[in-house]
Scaffold this motif. Structure first.
Motif, mmCIF file in Angstrom:
data_model
loop_
_atom_site.group_PDB
_atom_site.id
_atom_site.type_symbol
_atom_site.label_atom_id
_atom_site.label_comp_id
_atom_site.label_asym_id
_atom_site.label_seq_id
_atom_site.Cartn_x
_atom_site.Cartn_y
_atom_site.Cartn_z
ATOM 1 N N HIS A 1 0.829 -1.193 0.000
ATOM 2 C CA HIS A 1 0.000 0.000 0.000
ATOM 3 C C HIS A 1 0.870 1.252 0.000
ATOM 4 O O HIS A 1 0.648 2.200 -0.756
ATOM 5 N N SER B 1 -0.482 6.563 -3.528
ATOM 6 C CA SER B 1 -0.733 6.338 -2.108
ATOM 7 C C SER B 1 -0.509 7.632 -1.333
ATOM 8 O O SER B 1 0.432 8.376 -1.608
ATOM 9 N N GLY C 1 -6.224 4.619 -1.586
ATOM 10 C CA GLY C 1 -6.195 3.150 -1.546
ATOM 11 C C GLY C 1 -5.874 2.555 -2.896
ATOM 12 O O GLY C 1 -5.792 3.263 -3.898
#
Lengths: 226, 586
Positions: A73, A79, B264
């Motif tokens: 992630h 991100s 995300g």
């Protein structure tokens, strides 16, 4: 068919070689599940340890999935990961976790020495330290909340809550197991074919040390990546 | 055959109906419970596929019992989702492993029960809860989810805004799958502990039937894969209910509304899902490989060709299964070097698969085959595994996959190799072990009719489907009537649909045979197939503690057929060598 008969006899001889006299032997894992009589009346005691080791493998895999998810992630394009400084109280809870494993080692020694009272004291101390650890984790959450950091604030915070909650649930399970075993030990075990006191304490200790180790790993992960 | 002084009374059988048949800790009852749960699921899943095929041909037709009368595109997608989920989880994962494995693993290794009987009961009832949660998705407002069995984000991660079924339906789906993960993990733990620690004296790992190896490797895969799906499921649940953005990127606009999520990654879900999802393919097929090997050897009256190689190949397939998940994501924009690595690993699975195939052929070679119904299905398994597996080698090339991804070619491939082949493994297991489980034989004539309809039917459905994919027939579309380049293929689609209807109808032969034989089948003897493994040394059906207090010792491997000099053409694993030699001399 004389030749064919010798086939069978050969097989008999081969089995006799393997056979130590009491029955055929298993060259891989020992013949009967760790030297206990076969068939076992109920679950063999060694199997509880095997089962726990296998369960720890599954738990490790679950946490590794979360860890790799958070690493991936962080590295994804787009991100918005903002590193999180882990709340300072985690140093205290980490010390509590280590202390609980030490008291557990002590309790097991007392158990093996047959010192029932000392065992109960150290065993209970471990469970209490576990409860203190959990309370400390809740305080850590409150520190985050008072700083305005919620589950949705940032992926780093979200992952932190998920990690600590998942680990806390596993530790809570450990506390319940410790309390149950302690209670049984002082009030007597059922006579049935379940787990023996020695196996129960050994398997619970295995789990507890694993959960401590898991926490130390997660905490260092927060510190490095946090 | 022989008893060796291991006379022990393990535990008394429960007497009350509830403890005996409902909340039972007996692995045999639990195995049967799993079997009937999977049977219920397969009937539901099959009916959904019939509705789907019907809709593809006549998208405007009036469907009774359906809200609005005519099926909407969203309703079609919810059928796709529920069909896939039902079949993959509650059929392919449930029956071969949890059903037959539960019943026969302890008996084949000579154990009185699973290692942890109460945990075993818990696994089943959690699976049952998972099944109820999934079925509930049909009945919540807006119905079942539309995001497919893979539940790709962001479609599955936001909620009602992404479409009908994405509210409550998708939530029920995640709850169901998370429960299923938990139950599978507990089950796998039990299988592994049992197999490592509960084998009878003499039952070394390399004397285990290949069925046990199949269940063992499957249990290890389950243990490592389902924890990952559970982790993903929890994160997805939080995205939907708590507003996190683990899988949801910034800037999503749905029906003119900017979604509040940010940062995300939908790809992260794909990685987590397929890290589970590819091993899942082997979780479905490995028990079938074990059963096929076992049945082939029994009905060829020959030892399995290359036992050690078979064990090695199953383990190799299990290990390689964990490093190929990226081949499901070739079109996700991954680095071509990564795609190359995943591609090479994927093709490497061809090696152990080929070893298995050649060993099956080697077992058949020169044997006098007994064409009993279980054998027909085992042969069908080998055929379907090869036909379905070969198209996997094409799809393993990133360049080819870019073209064929999300077409019917992929649908045809995985249905043949993962779906129908596994189902054939289950049918082989059912016809083979039914006499042991229920003490009665299934009708062989009905069984053969069932086999030929199903075998020919499966090929008629899925072979033409490859061509639909090759010319660009996109999967998951609810209505092709407006796509002009696919119109010439309408007769082919119609052929596939009619083949599906016939094949589904032919399953009535199986269902009738199953339930009729339960009551009226010929009474089965102890060892009707003249097989060698331990389950055939005990009465049909077995007593509560499996061996009636007389526990076996094992003296030889599982496939001692047609041994020269032996009185019969099979030697049970527990026959004492001295007795065998005496028999041979007489």
């Amino acid at each position: 068919m004389p030749e064919a008969v010798s086939d069978i006899e050969e097989q008999e001889q081969a089995v006799a070689l393997l056979d130590g006299g009491g029955g055929p032997r298993d060259p891989v894992f020992g013949d009967d599940g760790g030297g206990e009589p076969w068939p076992p009346a109920g679950t063999p005691q060694s199997t509880y340890t095997v089962g726990m080791l296998v369960a720890l493998g599954a738990i490790a895999m679950f946490f590794m999935a979360l860890v790799s998810a958070s690493v991936v992630h962080r590295g994804m394009p787009g991100s918005d990961w903002v590193p999180l400084h882990p709340p300072s109280i985690l140093w205290v809870t980490s010390a509590l976790a280590v202390a609980s494993s030490l008291t557990l080692v002590r309790a097991r020694r007392m158990f093996k020495a047959g010192a029932q009272d000392s065992f109960s004291r150290w065993w209970t101390a471990t469970a209490v330290l576990g409860i203190c650890f959990l309370s400390g984790q809740v305080l850590a959450w409150r520190q985050l909340v008072s700083a305005g950091l919620y589950l949705v604030s940032n992926p780093s915070v979200g992952f932190f809550y998920v990690f600590t909650a998942a680990h806390g649930l596993h530790l809570l399970g450990g506390v319940i197991a410790l309390l149950w075993i302690g209670w049984r030990q002082s009030h007597g075990w059922r006579k049935s074919r379940g787990i023996s006191p020695a196996t129960a304490t050994a398997v619970a200790a295995l789990y507890w040390h694993f959960v401590t180790g898991l926490w130390l790993f997660l905490f260092s992960f927060f510190l490095i990546g946090g | 055959m022989s008893a060796h002084g291991h006379t022990v009374h393990v535990s008394a059988a429960p007497t009350g109906f509830i403890r005996k048949y409902v909340f039972s800790t007996d692995h045999k009852i639990i195995g049967i419970q799993y079997f009937f749960l999977a049977l219920t699921s397969v009937v539901v899943g099959m009916l959904l596929s019939v509705l789907m095929r019907f809709h593809l041909l006549w998208p405007g037709a009036h469907v009774p019992f359906l809200q609005g009368g005519v099926m909407t595109q969203a309703q079609y997608l919810s059928l796709v989702t529920m069909h896939g989920t039902m079949m993959v989880f509650f059929v392919l994962t449930t029956a071969p492993q949890a059903g037959f494995g539960n019943y026969f693993l302890p008996i084949q290794i000579g154990a009185p029960d699973m290692a942890f009987p109460h945990l075993n009961m818990l696994s089943f009832w959690v699976t049952f809860l998972a099944f109820l949660s999934l079925m509930a998705a049909f009945f919540v407002p807006d119905g079942a989810p539309i995001s497919g069995w893979t539940a790709y984000t962001p479609l599955s991660g936001i909620g009602q805004a992404t479409g009908p079924g994405e509210g409550w339906g998708q939530t029920m789906w995640i709850v169901s799958i998370s429960l299923f993960c938990l139950a599978s993990l507990l089950g796998a733990l039990n299988f592994i502990a049992t197999l490592i620690d509960m084998r009878a004296p003499g039952m070394s790992l390399m004397r285990m039937p290949l069925t046990c190896w199949g269940w063992f490797v499957t249990a290890i895969l389950t243990l490592l894969a389902f924890g990952v799906l559970l982790a993903g499921g929890i994160l997805l649940f939080l995205d939907r209910t708590a507003g996190t953005s683990f899988f949801l990127p910034a800037g999503l606009v749905l029906t003119d509304q900017l979604q509040p999520h940010s940062g995300g990654s939908p790809l992260l879900w794909q990685h987590l899902f397929w890290f589970f999802g590819h091993p899942e393919v082997y979780i479905a097929i490995l028990p079938g490989m074990g059963v096929a090997s076992h049945v082939l050897s029994t009905f060829c009256r020959k030892p399995i060709f290359g036992y050690k190689a078979m064990v090695f190949a199953m383990n190799a397939i299990g290990i390689l299964g964990f490093v190929v998940w990226g081949h499901h994501m070739f079109v996700s924009g991954m680095n071509p070097y990564s795609a190359f690595a995943f591609s090479v690993m994927t093709m490497a699975i061809g090696v152990p698969s080929a070893i298995k195939t050649f060993n099956w052929l080697g077992t058949l070679w020169g044997s006098r085959i007994h064409f009993e119904v279980p054998m027909l299905f085992a042969l069908g398994f080998v055929s379907l595994f090869v036909s379905g597996g070969l198209s996997g080698l094409f799809l393993a090339q990133p360049a080819v996959d870019n073209l064929l991804h999300a077409t019917y070619y992929v649908v045809a491939h995985f249905h043949l190799v993962m779906g129908v082949a596994s189902i054939f493994g289950m049918f082989a297991a059912t016809y083979f072990w039914f006499p042991k489980m229920f003490g009665r034989m299934m009708n062989p004539t009905l069984g053969k009719i069932h086999f030929w309809f199903t075998f020919v039917g499966a090929y008629c459905i899925f072979m033409p489907m490859h061509f639909l994919g090759l010319v660009g027939g996109i999967r998951r579309y609810a209505d092709y009537s407006a796509i002009s380049y696919l119109q010439p293929l309408r007769p082919l689609t119609m052929f596939v649909t009619f083949a599906a209807f016939v094949t589904v109808t032919a399953q009535l032969f199986f269902l009738f045979n199953l339930f009729w034989s339960l009551k009226k089948g010929a009474v089965a003897e102890k060892n009707p197939w003249h097989a060698t493994t331990l389950e055939w040394t005990i009465p049909s059906p077995p007593p509560h503690d499996n061996f009636g207090g007389q526990y076996p010792s094992v003296y030889r491997g599982p496939y001692e057929f047609s041994v020269p000099g032996a009185r019969e053409d099979f030697i049970p694993q527990d026959l004492e060598p001295s007795q065998l030699a005496a028999e041979a001399r007489s």
